[in-house]
Structures are given as structure tokens and as C-alpha cells.
Design a protein around this motif. Structure first.
Motif, PDB file in Angstrom:
ATOM      1  N   ALA A  35      35.123  32.993  25.804  1.00  0.00           N
ATOM      2  CA  ALA A  35      35.881  32.492  26.959  1.00  0.00           C
ATOM      3  C   ALA A  35      36.022  33.523  28.071  1.00  0.00           C
ATOM      4  O   ALA A  35      36.943  33.435  28.895  1.00  0.00           O
ATOM      5  CB  ALA A  35      37.248  31.959  26.535  1.00  0.00           C
ATOM      6  N   HIS A  36      35.133  34.493  28.120  1.00  0.00           N
ATOM      7  CA  HIS A  36      35.070  35.414  29.258  1.00  0.00           C
ATOM      8  C   HIS A  36      34.200  34.740  30.325  1.00  0.00           C
ATOM      9  O   HIS A  36      32.970  34.827  30.295  1.00  0.00           O
ATOM     10  CB  HIS A  36      34.470  36.762  28.856  1.00  0.00           C
ATOM     11  N   LEU A  37      34.853  34.053  31.221  1.00  0.00           N
ATOM     12  CA  LEU A  37      34.139  33.325  32.263  1.00  0.00           C
ATOM     13  C   LEU A  37      34.059  34.146  33.541  1.00  0.00           C
ATOM     14  O   LEU A  37      32.977  34.383  34.076  1.00  0.00           O
ATOM     15  CB  LEU A  37      34.842  31.981  32.514  1.00  0.00           C
ATOM     16  N   LEU A  38      35.188  34.593  34.027  1.00  0.00           N
ATOM     17  CA  LEU A  38      35.235  35.444  35.209  1.00  0.00           C
ATOM     18  C   LEU A  38      35.493  36.902  34.810  1.00  0.00           C
ATOM     19  O   LEU A  38      36.078  37.153  33.757  1.00  0.00           O
ATOM     20  CB  LEU A  38      36.354  34.976  36.140  1.00  0.00           C
ATOM     21  N   PRO A  39      35.088  37.840  35.637  1.00  0.00           N
ATOM     22  CA  PRO A  39      35.392  39.249  35.340  1.00  0.00           C
ATOM     23  C   PRO A  39      36.849  39.547  35.663  1.00  0.00           C
ATOM     24  O   PRO A  39      37.182  40.194  36.655  1.00  0.00           O
ATOM     25  CB  PRO A  39      34.426  40.012  36.252  1.00  0.00           C
ATOM     26  N   PHE A  40      37.729  39.031  34.786  1.00  0.00           N
ATOM     27  CA  PHE A  40      39.162  39.152  35.017  1.00  0.00           C
ATOM     28  C   PHE A  40      39.861  39.360  33.683  1.00  0.00           C
ATOM     29  O   PHE A  40      39.565  38.677  32.702  1.00  0.00           O
ATOM     30  CB  PHE A  40      39.696  37.888  35.697  1.00  0.00           C
ATOM     31  N   ASP A  41      40.782  40.317  33.642  1.00  0.00           N
ATOM     32  CA  ASP A  41      41.544  40.615  32.441  1.00  0.00           C
ATOM     33  C   ASP A  41      42.901  39.929  32.545  1.00  0.00           C
ATOM     34  O   ASP A  41      43.798  40.399  33.244  1.00  0.00           O
ATOM     35  CB  ASP A  41      41.716  42.126  32.294  1.00  0.00           C
ATOM     36  N   TYR A  42      43.041  38.803  31.852  1.00  0.00           N
ATOM     37  CA  TYR A  42      44.292  38.047  31.925  1.00  0.00           C
ATOM     38  C   TYR A  42      45.430  38.757  31.193  1.00  0.00           C
ATOM     39  O   TYR A  42      46.595  38.469  31.452  1.00  0.00           O
ATOM     40  CB  TYR A  42      44.098  36.650  31.332  1.00  0.00           C
ATOM     41  N   PHE A  43      45.114  39.663  30.301  1.00  0.00           N
ATOM     42  CA  PHE A  43      46.157  40.397  29.595  1.00  0.00           C
ATOM     43  C   PHE A  43      46.915  41.324  30.548  1.00  0.00           C
ATOM     44  O   PHE A  43      48.121  41.506  30.437  1.00  0.00           O
ATOM     45  CB  PHE A  43      45.573  41.209  28.441  1.00  0.00           C
ATOM     46  N   THR A  44      46.172  41.929  31.473  1.00  0.00           N
ATOM     47  CA  THR A  44      46.793  42.834  32.430  1.00  0.00           C
ATOM     48  C   THR A  44      46.911  42.214  33.822  1.00  0.00           C
ATOM     49  O   THR A  44      47.466  42.828  34.731  1.00  0.00           O
ATOM     50  CB  THR A  44      45.977  44.136  32.543  1.00  0.00           C
ATOM     51  N   ASP A  45      46.357  41.013  33.983  1.00  0.00           N
ATOM     52  CA  ASP A  45      46.378  40.292  35.258  1.00  0.00           C
ATOM     53  C   ASP A  45      45.685  41.086  36.360  1.00  0.00           C
ATOM     54  O   ASP A  45      46.166  41.181  37.488  1.00  0.00           O
ATOM     55  CB  ASP A  45      47.813  39.950  35.667  1.00  0.00           C
ATOM     56  N   THR A  46      44.526  41.657  36.023  1.00  0.00           N
ATOM     57  CA  THR A  46      43.772  42.446  36.996  1.00  0.00           C
ATOM     58  C   THR A  46      42.278  42.132  36.874  1.00  0.00           C
ATOM     59  O   THR A  46      41.787  41.807  35.792  1.00  0.00           O
ATOM     60  CB  THR A  46      43.955  43.963  36.769  1.00  0.00           C
ATOM     61  N   PRO A  47      41.539  42.234  37.998  1.00  0.00           N
ATOM     62  CA  PRO A  47      40.085  42.091  37.923  1.00  0.00           C
ATOM     63  C   PRO A  47      39.479  43.199  37.076  1.00  0.00           C
ATOM     64  O   PRO A  47      40.063  44.284  36.930  1.00  0.00           O
ATOM     65  CB  PRO A  47      39.633  42.212  39.381  1.00  0.00           C
ATOM     66  N   THR A  48      38.324  42.916  36.515  1.00  0.00           N
ATOM     67  CA  THR A  48      37.617  43.911  35.720  1.00  0.00           C
ATOM     68  C   THR A  48      36.139  43.843  36.097  1.00  0.00           C
ATOM     69  O   THR A  48      35.772  43.217  37.082  1.00  0.00           O
ATOM     70  CB  THR A  48      37.846  43.656  34.210  1.00  0.00           C
ATOM     71  N   SER A  49      35.303  44.459  35.325  1.00  0.00           N
ATOM     72  CA  SER A  49      33.874  44.435  35.644  1.00  0.00           C
ATOM     73  C   SER A  49      33.055  44.480  34.374  1.00  0.00           C
ATOM     74  O   SER A  49      33.557  44.813  33.298  1.00  0.00           O
ATOM     75  CB  SER A  49      33.498  45.631  36.536  1.00  0.00           C
ATOM     76  N   GLY A  50      31.783  44.109  34.505  1.00  0.00           N
ATOM     77  CA  GLY A  50      30.852  44.250  33.397  1.00  0.00           C
ATOM     78  C   GLY A  50      30.942  43.181  32.330  1.00  0.00           C
ATOM     79  O   GLY A  50      30.267  43.274  31.312  1.00  0.00           O
ATOM     80  N   VAL A  51      31.772  42.151  32.525  1.00  0.00           N
ATOM     81  CA  VAL A  51      31.889  41.070  31.550  1.00  0.00           C
ATOM     82  C   VAL A  51      31.985  39.744  32.289  1.00  0.00           C
ATOM     83  O   VAL A  51      32.230  39.702  33.492  1.00  0.00           O
ATOM     84  CB  VAL A  51      33.122  41.231  30.633  1.00  0.00           C
TER      85      VAL A  51
END
Length: 630
Positions: free
Chosen positions: A31-47
């Protein structure tokens, strides 16, 4: 050579009578659709599948004959999946992962074990929106009928090196570990039957050949495993690659990176990591065989290309991702909005940080909250069995996000302050149900030996610092058991390797195993242990857990128990961290403890544990190193 992301992939040139067929695959997207970390509510990269779309487009650009597959564990793993289960599907909207896969033009897919986590209704509702073929060879209903098509034959028009068109028949089948029958028992018991993967694949491969398949691909949601793995094994991709009639195999499940180009008697085998970090790629060259109605298939190359890491400094809704698919983009944006709102619900407050950055060398507040929440949820269940009232009650909790193969960013790091639903999901990322087992001291000891295999063996006579943690060991298998005290002697060899295979059954690392009141735990002593349904079924290669007596299962998930525990706390959480495990002193041996970069801001914790910052290690792979004297 053509540069695809961070990996050099040779450009394939087909001869006048040859067909170049490129096979692409994703696996374990979770369920990694967007490069976004919902646990920390911040954008991420590489996934994320959306970010991987760039790589898929690049791989297709210089290979007009391309097929795209997914290898399972697609629908569970992030709060996006939780919000889809709780809000998106109940509102009648399609699963956003399926929406994106439809838009990207996937040709076929199979299932992974975690796709069953939310139950069959959720799974079938999600799959009903798929516009690609689904296949699963080793799962059947009680009457023997297949749960999904056991195989599928894709007919595609392809062009050869001279531009002539041909009709190609590509056979696809897929398999999933039969252990799902135990891991997802509440969802599948009495409804589905699971069989051996290798045997099921062999049967369907032969059937596809009889039906005229020119090329046969197996989507094996399974790790590589051993070539002599026993029937019913969890990881058998290497066995499947050696089956007659197989031309290509995509592996998964264990989140490893692997690429083998194939050889005589073995098809190309590729495993492209997890979360959309890499794309699986296998190139085949097809030549006319003596029988003009058949093709001779030869492997050309295999790879796991990845995108360079990119820092997203804005919300994914404002990026270019999926911009060429406006309808898909719109639905994905809405699911993203719903997810952020869903996990932003307030639960309570914590007076202390809840982090797992040091959880593999000392008990921590994060796993203490899980253990306490499990125990609180289990007490009413145990109370219904007065004959058990004299037994000690233990609770097993693991740091689910604590490095491992997922890398240095895979840690929980919740600051003191307000707690929201996303923080409960961060502490406990799986929808496993709560279970209570009855186990004896001998079984408990084996349980702890398996957990203790996370450490490398340390030579006390060595003069150079030695790496303590084996990052190939999944941290969700490092159970810390409260209600006990024990030491782990890392100078001794581990009983198992990271995958759970016994390497030394006589090895013993656990020392001074005692109940919290100081009594020694004897082999025949009995106790209750609160755990999750995955572990209770032996998941993670814990046979003693599977052999224990099931006292009670609950419909409540452990994650819901954690959320309820936080919400019902009258004061801010300030868990009393029980001592439970410690590492046996070795007389002043310096060890290299590697953890996430976020550890650098936890100076007090470093001081408590006696950690000393050192110069960065060239081989650290993104982890931050500290010296620990044992």
C-alpha cells in the motif's frame, strides 16, 4: 547502455527474426502508493508505486513488447490501506492501489499473504475493480474450485526485429505461501485451502504449455528459499525457477533484492525489494523454433533497477506524479486526503518519546506500550478461565519498525506530546488479532532463542569493533517478552539464520531466564503469553509458538488494542519500562551498534545506554554507527 534510474541496463537489440520481450514486475508494495510517510505525516522519497511509474515508463520506452506484473502484498501495509478498509471501500469507491495499477496498465497479478489480512470481503471488493488478470494456483475453496483463476493465458501482438507482427501467448500463474492458512486463520479458516507452491506451479505450468503458451512466467510470492526445501515450505522461488517449462520467475515476500539471469535448467529469477523501491526486469529473446508454431526462449538479462533518491519538499498532491493519468490522479489525491484525515484523529498524550531506535539493545517505551496494551486487552479474556488464574501472564511485543532490510529510515520515532491514530499505526503496523497462548518453559526458551538470532556472533577476543545487529533479520521477529528477565549472550552462535532455518540447534544464547518475581523458569513451568495471531501460528519461524496451546483468540486487533489503551489512559502515557532482556557482559568488548540517523537527536538515551558516537563507517549503508562496550 541505457540508464534506467540508478541501474545500468543493457539495451536489447532483436535480430530480424527475433522478438525481444521485456517483463517488468513490482512486489510487496504494501500500500505504498505515494511517496508519503503517513506515520510522520511528511513526504518521503524512493518508495511508492506512483514514483515507480517513472521507471516503468522508462523501461517500456525502449522495449515495445513489454508486460507488467504485480507479485502480491499490495493491499496492506500503510495507513492508506487502513483508511481504504475503514472508509474508502465502505463508501463504494475502488481501492486506490487497484486504481493506480489499472491506470499504469498492469497485465496480471497474484496475491501475497498480507492481502488476506483484512478478510476475504475486503479482498474480493478490492479485486473486483481490477482491469488486469488475476491468478493464484495454490488456493482453493472447500469444494475444490479455485479462489482465483489458477492460470491465465495472455494473447499479445508483438513485433520482431524487422517490424513484423506475431501473436504471442504468454502463460501466467502465481502462488502464495500456504502458511496463510495459519497466519490469517480468522479470515480463511473453513473458507479456503492452501497447498504446496512448487507442486501447484508445476501443475499449472504444464497446463499452460498444453494450452499453447509460448512463454511461461511464474509470479511467486515467495522468497528464494533452499533448492531442497520440504513440501509446504514458505520460500520456494529457487525450486520454482528449476521447474521444466518455466521461462521467468519473479519472487517476493522476504523484501530482498536479487537478480539471476538464468542458466541451463534454471529460469531467470528476480526479486525487486519492497515498497516500490525497485522494479523487477527480465528480458527474453524469442527465436523461431524448428516447429514454426513454437518459439525458442532465451534469457537476455535480468535486473532490479531503482530510481535515484529524490527529496520531496511538497505534498505529493502537488507533484507531477501520475499527472499523465488525470482520472487516476484525482482518485489517488482523494484517497490521500481521506487517509491523512483518518489517521489524524486524536487519541491521547505521551509524556515520553516512543521510539525504536535502540530497541534491539535495550527494552524501550514503545514496545512497553504494546506489551501493556496487549496485556490489558487480554485480562478480561483470561478472567473467563478461572482455572488459569494461577499462571503468570507474559506479553510478547516486537519493534515492528526498527531497521532491518527496510533500511535506516525504518524506525518509529514519536516525540513526547499529543498522540494520534497514525502513532498507534506506527507502533503496530499490522492488523493481527490478539491471542493468548499457554506455553511451558521449554517452549518459551525456544521462542527467545529465535528472537535472539537478530545478533551477529561476537568474538570476545577481537580487538576491532564488531557489528552487533544482523540487518537481514526482520525486527518484527525480535520479540521482547515482559513478565520475565533474561540475558542474551551474543558470544554464542545463533540457533537460526535470519530466515529461521536452524544453523545450530544446540546453540544457546539465553541466560538467567526468570519470572519477574525472581523465580527461575524451569522447562516444565507453565505460563500464559499474550501475542498476535501471526506469531501464534508460528509466523516468523517460531515453531514453539505454533505448538503452544491456544487459550483464546479475539476479534480485536492488537493495533486497535493499542489505540484503545492510549485513548483510555486517564493521564499522559509514561510507561514503566520493565527490564526484561539485557546483553550479557563480555568483559569490555567494543561493539558497533548501527541504527537510524534519528538516533542522533536522542542524546539522553545514548547516555543511558553508554553509546559513543564514532566516525561514519563506509559500509554502514545509511545507518548511524555507535560504539557500545559490553
Amino acid at each position: 547502455m541505457t540508464l534506467i534510474g540508478a541501474t545500468m541496463v543493457s539495451k536489447i537489440s532483436a535480430g530480424p527474426d527475433q522478438v525481444h520481450l521485456r517483463l517488468l514486475a513490482t512486489t510487496d508494495l504494501h500500500a505504498h502508493l505515494l511517496p508519503f510517510d503517513y506515520f510522520t505525516d511528511t513526504p518521503t522519497s524512493g518508495v511508492g508505486l506512483a514514483q515507480l511509474a517513472d521507471l516503468i515508463r522508462a523501461a517500456r520506452k525502449n522495449a515495445p513488447n513489454t508486460l507488467l506484473f504485480d507479485n502480491g502484498d499490495t493491499l496492506q501495509g500503510t495507513p492508506l490501506a487502513d483508511a481504504t478498509f475503514a472508509e474508502v471501500l465502505p463508501n463504494g469507491d475502488p481501492n486506490p492501489m487497484i486504481v493506480a495499477m489499472n491506470g499504469l496498465g498492469f497485465d496480471a497479478a497474484t496475491l501475497g499473504n498480507h492481502d488476506f489480512d483484512f478478510g476475504l470481503d475486503y479482498l474480493q471488493m478490492s479485486l473486483s475493480a481490477a482491469r488486469f488478470q488475476l491468478t493464484l494456483a495454490n488456493v482453493h475453496q472447500p469444494d475444490g474450485s479455485p479462489f482465483l483463476p489458477e492460470r491465465t493465458l495472455l494473447k499479445r501482438r508483438v513485433t520482431d526485429g524487422s517490424g513484423r507482427e506475431h501473436e504471442l501467448q504468454v502463460g501466467i500463474t502465481g502462488v502464495v505461501p500456504p502458511q496463510v492458512a495459519a497466519w490469517s486463520k480468522p479470515s480463511v479458516d473453513g473458507k479456503l485451502r492452501f497447498s504446496d507452491m512448487t507442486m501447484a506451479a508445476a501443475t499449472q505450468v504444464a497446463a499452460l504449455r498444453d494450452e499453447g503458451a509460448d512463454v511461461v512466467v511464474v509470479l511467486a510470492h515467495s522468497g528464494l528459499g533452499q533448492k531442497d526445501a520440504a513440501a509446504g515450505a514458505e520460500n520456494t522461488a529457487s525450486q520454482i525457477a528449476a521447474l521444466p517449462g518455466v521461462d521467468a520467475v519473479f519472487a517476493g515476500h522476504t523484501h530482498d533484492l536479487f537478480s539471476h539471469p538464468g542458466e541451463a535448467g534454471r529460469a531467470p529469477l528476480v526479486q525487486p525489494g519492497a515498497y516500490g523501491s525497485h522494479l523487477g526486469l527480465i528480458d527474453l529473446i524469442l527465436e523461431p523454433a524448428r516447429d514454426e508454431n513454437r518459439w525458442s526462449v532465451k534469457p537476455a538479462q535480468s535486473a532490479t533497477p531503482s530510481l535515484p533518491a529524490r527529496v520531496q519538499d511538497q505534498d505529493p498532491q502537488s507533484t507531477h506524479l501520475l499527472s499523465d493519468l488525470p482520472d487516476v490522479r484525482s482518485q489517488v489525491d482523494e484517497a490521500h486526503r481521506i487517509t491523512r484525515t483518518h489517521v489524524d484523529r486524536p487519541l491521547g498524550h505521551s509524556a515520553v518519546p516512543l521510539e525504536t531506535l535502540f530497541s534491539t539493545i535495550a527494552p524501550c517505551a514503545a514496545t512497553q506500550v504494546i506489551a501493556d496494551a496487549q496485556r490489558a486487552a487480554a485480562l478480561p479474556l483470561i478472567a473467563a478461565h478461572p482455572e488459569l488464574s494461577d499462571l503468570p501472564i507474559l506479553s510478547a511485543a516486537a519493534p515492528f519498525r526498527a531497521g532491518g532490510r527496510a533500511g535506516p529510515e525504518n524506525y518509529t520515532d514519536i516525540p513526547a506530546g499529543d498522540l494520534k491514530l497514525r502513532h498507534a499505526a506506527d507502533l503496530y503496523i499490522y492488523p493481527n488479532s490478539l491471542c493468548v497462548l499457554r506455553i511451558n518453559g521449554a517452549g518459551l526458551l525456544q521462542w527467545l532463542e529465535r528472537s535472539g538470532s537478530i545478533y551477529n556472533q561476537i568474538d570476545p577476543t577481537a580487538t576491532e569493533p564488531q557489528k552487533l545487529i544482523n540487518h537481514s533479520f526482520a525486527p518484527y521477529n525480535f520479540d521482547r517478552i515482559t513478565g520475565l528477565t533474561y540475558q542474551i549472550d551474543v558470544s554464542q552462535p545463533p540457533q537460526t539464520d535470519p530466515e529461521g532455518h536452524h544453523v545450530d540447534e544446540a546453540a544457546s544464547r539465553i541466560r538467567n531466564l526468570r519470572f519477574e518475581d525472581g523465580r527461575a523458569v524451569g522447562p516444565a513451568d507453565e505460563m500464559l503469553i499474550v501475542t498476535n495471531s501471526y506469531r501464534a501460528a508460528g509466523g516468523g519461524h517460531f515453531p514453539s509458538a505454533a505448538q503452544a496451546i491456544m487459550v483464546k483468540t479475539s476479534s480485536i486487533s492488537v493495533r486497535d488494542a493499542v489505540a484503545k489503551y492510549i485513548a483510555q489512559s486517564e493521564q499522559s502515557l509514561a510507561p514503566t519500562v520493565q527490564p526484561s532482556f539485557s546483553l550479557t557482559p563480555l568483559g569490555g568488548v567494543d561493539l558497533l551498534f548501527e541504527t537510524g540517523p534519528a538516533a542522533e537527536k536522542h542524546k539522553n538515551r545514548q547516555a543511558q545506554l553508554g553509546l559513543r558516537a564514532i566516525e561514519e563507517d563506509e559500509d554502514k549503508q545509511g545507518f548511524t554507527p555507535f560504539l557500545l562496550t559490553l
